[in-house]
Structures are given as C-alpha cells and as structure tokens.
Design a protein around this motif. Structure first.
Motif, mmCIF file in Angstrom:
data_model
loop_
_atom_site.group_PDB
_atom_site.id
_atom_site.type_symbol
_atom_site.label_atom_id
_atom_site.label_comp_id
_atom_site.label_asym_id
_atom_site.label_seq_id
_atom_site.Cartn_x
_atom_site.Cartn_y
_atom_site.Cartn_z
ATOM 1 N N TRP A 86 -1.498 64.656 49.784
ATOM 2 C CA TRP A 86 -0.641 65.616 50.478
ATOM 3 C C TRP A 86 -0.117 64.950 51.736
ATOM 4 O O TRP A 86 -0.870 64.717 52.677
ATOM 5 N N ALA A 87 1.192 64.631 51.757
ATOM 6 C CA ALA A 87 1.795 63.947 52.898
ATOM 7 C C ALA A 87 1.007 62.696 53.280
ATOM 8 O O ALA A 87 0.896 62.349 54.453
ATOM 9 N N TRP A 105 -2.257 62.267 52.894
ATOM 10 C CA TRP A 105 -3.680 62.525 53.085
ATOM 11 C C TRP A 105 -4.334 62.721 51.725
ATOM 12 O O TRP A 105 -3.831 63.441 50.871
ATOM 13 N N ARG A 113 -6.621 57.130 55.430
ATOM 14 C CA ARG A 113 -5.972 58.399 55.088
ATOM 15 C C ARG A 113 -6.857 59.285 54.216
ATOM 16 O O ARG A 113 -6.418 60.342 53.769
ATOM 17 N N VAL A 126 -7.839 68.961 53.288
ATOM 18 C CA VAL A 126 -6.486 68.987 53.833
ATOM 19 C C VAL A 126 -6.140 70.418 54.231
ATOM 20 O O VAL A 126 -6.530 71.376 53.562
ATOM 21 N N LEU A 159 -2.971 72.625 54.390
ATOM 22 C CA LEU A 159 -1.584 72.673 53.923
ATOM 23 C C LEU A 159 -0.815 73.680 54.760
ATOM 24 O O LEU A 159 -1.152 74.878 54.758
ATOM 25 N N ALA A 180 -1.230 68.431 56.707
ATOM 26 C CA ALA A 180 -0.128 68.127 55.791
ATOM 27 C C ALA A 180 0.921 69.222 55.892
ATOM 28 O O ALA A 180 0.638 70.387 55.597
#
Length: 583
Positions: A36-37, A39, A125, A130, A132, A153
């Motif tokens: 995610w972005a 991560w 990372r 995460v 979101l 993210a």
C-alpha cells in the motif's frame, strides 16, 4: 537478377520471423510495486500493482514467482490479462510474501510477448500493519504511524480491496474524501464484513460529513451528522484555534465526547469491530499539530479485535495419513497371489526345458500388474481433508470461518482446489504451488503434501441465551439457518451438557445432572473430527468469560472446498455460537 531478388526477399522474411519475438519483447515494458503506497505488511494478502506499456495487443497472463528460501520450486501467483495497445495499464494482483529477502519476479507471458521485472522490496518499508487513509491530503498520519510501526498509506477509494481478506495487513481505515456511492458493491461489502469481524474504521471530515449519504455506510456509523458548528479549546482541550466541526447525533449505545448534547466524537461497535466518527477534519493543517488528537487515535487503535475461538485449526489435522485399508488389502492379496503363482509355476514348469521362459513371462506380467496398481494407488491415496470452525459474530448476521485444508499425497499427485464462494486461501509459509487469485490453488504436490489456510464469512442466523433459574439453567436457542446442528453441546465454566439435534427454536432447562466436566484426553484422538472438537472445547474452557457457548456439527456446502483429486474433500465443520448469560 530475378533469382537474386527472390533470394533477398526470402532472406528478409526469415530475418523478420526470427526477430519477431525480440521485437515483441522490446515493444512491452513491465514495472511492478508491492504494498500500500510502498508499505508492506507480511501478515496476509497484499496488493501488487503491475504497470504495463505495450505497443501491441497483449493476451496472456501475469505471473509472479516468489523464490523459495530453501532453493526449491517457487510459489507462483497468476492472473490472466487482455490489454489493448498503449498504456500505461495498471493491473492489481493479490500476493503473499513470506519474506522480503528474496524479491519476486513478475513475468508477462502472451504468445511471442515476453517481458520481465523484479519487484523492488525494501526492508525499511516493512511494517506491522498499514493505516489506509482515503484522502487527497497526503499528510496527517505520520506522527501516530511512526510511534506504532505502522505505515501511513494515502490511497484513492478505487484502491480499496474488493474482498475483505485483502484487509489482512490493515490496522485501520480512514474515510475522508471517499464518495460512498463511488465504491463498487464488492468494495462496500468487503469493508462492512472486515469491520464486522474486528476491523477499525474512522470517518472524519467536518463539512464533508454532512454530504455522506449511503445506506451501507449509515448502517455502520454510530452517529449521524447534524449541522456544522465551530469548535475550540473549550470543546477539544489543547486545540490552539477555532476549527469547523460537524455536530453529531449519537445512536443508542454509542459513546459521545465531550457530551451527548454536543457530540463532536462518537465511538460505537459494529459486530466485533470499532467505528468512530470525528466531527473535525483530522487532516487539516490546524489539526495535524494538535497533540490532543493522539488520544482519539489511541482509543481506536488500542481497541483489540476479539481473538478467534481456535487460534490454529491446523492442529486438528495429523501430519500424515496412512493408506486406505482397501489399498493395503489389495496389496496384500496381490503379493500373496504372486507368491503362490510363482511357486506353482516353478513346480510344474521349472524342471522342464525352457521353463525359465515361463518364469520370466510371469515376472513380466506381475511387474505390469504391480505398475498398474501403483498408478491406481497413487491416485487413490491422495486425499483432501478440511477442518473449519464458524464462530458467530454477535451484533451481525455473519459468522467468520477459519479453516485448514490438507492435501495428503504419499506418492505425489496433481491437485486443484477451489475455495467456496466468498472464501480465500491463505498460504502458510512458502508453498510450491500456483495461486490463480486467492480462490484457486493448483500444482504438482509431492510427499507428504501441502496445507493451506481458508478464510470465509457466511450468514449464520443462530442465536441463544442462558437464564439462571432456581431449578437450573434455562437455554433458549433460535436456529433459523435451515440447517440441523448435530451433536450440540453447551459449554460453560469448564462444564459441558449434551443436547438433541437442533433444527428449530428450542427452550430447555438444564439441571445440575446434565453437566459433566470437560476432560481432555492424554493423547490427541486419531480422527480429525475428534481432534477438532477436543481443541475447541479446550479453548473455550480456557477463555476468560462467564458466558457460555453452543457447539455443534453442521453439514454446510457453503464452506466446502471443491477438489479435483481422486476423491472429494472430507469436510469437518464445527459451529460455535456465543450464549449470553442473563440473570
């Protein structure tokens, strides 16, 4: 001269044909990024975004190979693609990465088209989970995320998972700039189901809250926005300036701050999950530096999701499975028959001239028979056994299903497993098989076989309660599932009571003579069904609660894995329904 021209044309054609694969390969470019972005959480399925630029049409498949840490066969994830010329085309796949030490390789395969890219995985990372945030403001989560080893993210609503299993590595979801009506039905259902079984959702945005209008989101929220007001230090201690905020109307059972009459923060439950509505914009510049917001983040992130009844259903499956008794009987019969037949041939034909030829012919025939039997035994000995536990989620219509599927292949086998509707397989470690999405597993399985986890949610309209009475404990069960619960048990305070099969609503008083202590045998039972029940009862006895549970077996085709080995999967499915105790 004409012959020379013909020879030149022929040579040009040969060169063009020989260079076509190379030209096609040069006309396609592939890039890939995981997480995610950027991560990455290694606790479940994660998105892998593949960007394809093609000067020609592409019809083929994207193949992700995850190398084995031990140097064996890779774990493969595959997705069919059909892309027009141009680009960039972004294709999102779901993969599982046991480690980041061995970067996966992405290959695009389609006829003469060949392209390859290595996924860049950075250990820096990798995070525990995460957060979101569906927000156009890519700032505001760094302080809370950095203190907890979480990855902030910032994503678009279109990037939210289409299935709830895709939230495996997500600690919380924050909706700020999402249009609820823009989410696909699959994304809506995935988010609702994830929250229901313990997910954390935060909705924020001040004036943006006033425009949130979607039936599926209204059912989740513990409050409705009423009007836009101005909030200051008197409402939110530590705030340095006046900010716009939405005044909220809490629903029954929700917690409001600073007061129900002037609620700017409302927190409630949906199923086993946590849902919080913040009347201010958590990503605005005035709020990012507000230290008081950390307390509200802690309130959300520290809400622990309920642990499953059985932490690891894999313990119910034995490591190996013996050959079926029928195969062992056939093998014994063939061996005895061969010995008797050879003995008779040696007696009658051995002393004769050229008797050795008959013995050789008999040996060749016996070898052919044994080879045919070995092929039959290889197919018949492969088996699929599934154990699963469906735990009813109070406050929701669903039960979460956690299972384990074992493929026993003492002589190796080609297998193909398909998850039930809404279910997803979860690799446990590195598996040398191919995943066609989370729903299909196939490959050549060698001794002793492979195991894979299963995650699913199903509707289970079964409810019950216990009521203390002077003459015993009154049990009320409403079974509206249309399925019969076989061999049901009531478990409470280390005691268990047996019930008749449940197929309809029932009320019964359990007196003290109906109860017996839960006793675990000194060694695990050999049958997976008995082992699963034994493990579940032990987990319920150890649970720190005064409530009770209803436990029973259900034949439910909705949770059964479809197998394409020689035999269909054997499914042992146990349901667990919490029973609240009322005085």
């Amino acid at each position: 001269m004409r012959r020379l021209l013909r020879a030149c044309r022929f040579a040009a054609g040969v060169v063009a044909v020989a260079c076509a694969p190379a030209a096609a390969q040069g006309a396609v470019e592939v890039r890939a990024s995981a997480g995610w972005a950027g991560w990455i959480s290694l606790s479940g399925w994660i998105p892998l975004t593949v960007e394809v630029r093609a000067a020609i049409p592409v019809v083929g498949a994207l193949v992700v190979e995850v190398p084995s840490p031990a140097g064996g066969r890779p774990m493969v994830f595959r997705r069919a693609v059909r892309l027009p010329p141009g680009g960039p085309h972004r294709v999102t796949m779901e993969v599982v990465l046991p480690t980041v030490r061995h970067p996966p390789v992405v290959r695009l395969e389609g006829g003469a088209v060949r392209a390859r890219a290595v996924v860049d995985l950075r250990p820096s990372r990798v995070v525990d989970a995460v957060i979101l945030a569906v927000s156009r403001e890519a700032a505001g989560l760094e302080r809370v995320a950095g203190a907890r080893r979480l990855g902030p993210a910032y994503v678009d609503a279109r990037q939210l998972p289409e299935r709830w299993q895709g939230y495996g590595g997500v600690a919380a979801v924050v909706l700020r700039d999402a249009d609820p009506a823009a989410l696909t039905p699959s994304q809506q259902d995935a988010l609702v189901r994830w929250v229901a079984q313990g997910g954390r959702l935060v909705v924020t945005g001040a004036e943006r809250l006033l425009s949130l209008r979607a039936p599926w989101l209204d059912d989740l929220l513990p409050a409705r926005p009423a009007e836009l007001v101005t909030a200051g230090p008197d409402d939110l201690p530590g705030l340095r300036s006046q900010i716009p905020a939405a005044l909220l109307r809490p629903r029954a059972g929700a917690r409001a701050f600073p007061s129900p009459a002037r609620a700017l923060v409302v927190r409630g439950r949906y199923g086993a999950g946590t849902v919080a509505v913040w009347g201010w914009d958590a990503f605005s510049p005035q709020v990012r530096t507000w230290d008081g917001q950390a307390a509200f983040w802690r309130e959300v992130l520290d809400a622990p999701p309920p642990p499953p009844v059985l932490a690891d259903p894999a313990g119910a499956l034995p490591p190996t499975r013996p050959l079926p008794g029928s195969l062992q009987g056939i093998l014994v019969a063939l061996s005895v028959g061969y010995i008797l037949l050879v003995r008779a041939v040696l007696r009658r034909l051995g002393p004769r001239r050229h008797g050795w030829a008959a013995v050789l012919a008999l040996s060749a025939a016996a070898a052919s028979v044994m080879y045919g039997f070995s092929l039959y035994a290889r197919a018949a000995s492969a088996a699929v056994v599934q154990v699963s536990v469906a735990e009813r989620i109070p406050g929701s219509p669903w039960a979460r299903v956690r299972g384990e599927v074992a493929v026993y292949a003492p002589y190796g086998a080609r297998v193909r497993l398909r998850a039930p509707a809404g279910g997803a397989f979860v690799p446990e470690g590195h598996l040398p098989v191919t995943f066609e999405g989370p729903e299909v597993v196939e490959g050549e399985v060698s001794f002793p076989g492979v195991r894979v986890g299963l995650q699913q949610m199903v509707e289970l309209p079964v409810e019950g309660r216990l009521h203390d009475r002077p003459d015993g404990l009154e049990l009320t069960v409403r079974n509206l599932s249309g399925r019969v619960i076989l061999s049901p048990l009531v478990v409470r305070a280390g005691q268990v009571a047996s019930l008749p099969a449940l197929s309809a609503p029932m009320t019964r008083v359990l007196d003290p003579t109906d109860w017996r202590p839960v006793q675990r045998p000194p060694s695990p039972p050999p049958d997976p069904r008995d082992r699963l029940l034994d493990d579940v009862l032990a987990a319920l006895v150890a649970a720190p609660t005064t409530d009770g549970w209803l436990v029973g077996w259900v034949a439910d085709e909705r949770v059964a894995v479809r197998s394409e080995v020689s035999h269909p999967a054997t499914v042992h499915h146990l349901v667990v329904v919490p029973l609240a105790v009322r005085p």
